[in-house]
Design a protein around this motif. Structure first.
Motif: not given
Length: 122
Positions: A51, A53, A56, A59-60
């Protein structure tokens, strides 16, 4: 050293490093501020957080169609790693890190090499 091959010289510098498990070195902590015995261990990178930054964001960006979105590094040039020692003061438990030279083989608390006169050859 003009006539010697530079690759051979580099190979000679990356010999095996054998480090004792305990070492007497300077402790910077307020309680110590002097040379004390330290426990020596090999620093290793911890598990990556799911998790953070950057994770994240990556992955996005990877989601959905479109394949690999970020460059994947392939041109690995180095054959050795810099060794990082993790030193823990036995008295005050302060931990510090110390980088030593590049080497392919690193051993912690291995057997010491004896003098050549100790070895009997037939």
């Amino acid at each position: 050293e003009e006539g010697r091959n530079p690759l051979v010289l580099r190979e000679e510098r990356t010999k095996m490093v054998n480090m004792p498990k305990k070492r007497r070195t300077y402790c910077k902590d307020k309680r110590c501020r002097g040379h004390r015995m330290h426990k020596v261990s090999h620093y290793k990178k911890g598990k990556e957080s799911k998790f953070s930054q950057g994770r994240r964001r990556y992955d996005r960006k990877q989601r959905g169609f479109g394949g690999q979105t970020k460059p994947v590094f392939h041109k690995k040039a180095k054959t050795t790693k810099k060794i990082v020692l993790r030193l823990e003061c036995i008295e005050c438990k302060k931990k510090s890190q110390h980088v030593i030279k590049r080497t392919k083989h690193f051993e912690l608390g291995g057997e010491k090499k004896g003098k050549k006169s100790d070895v009997i050859q037939f």
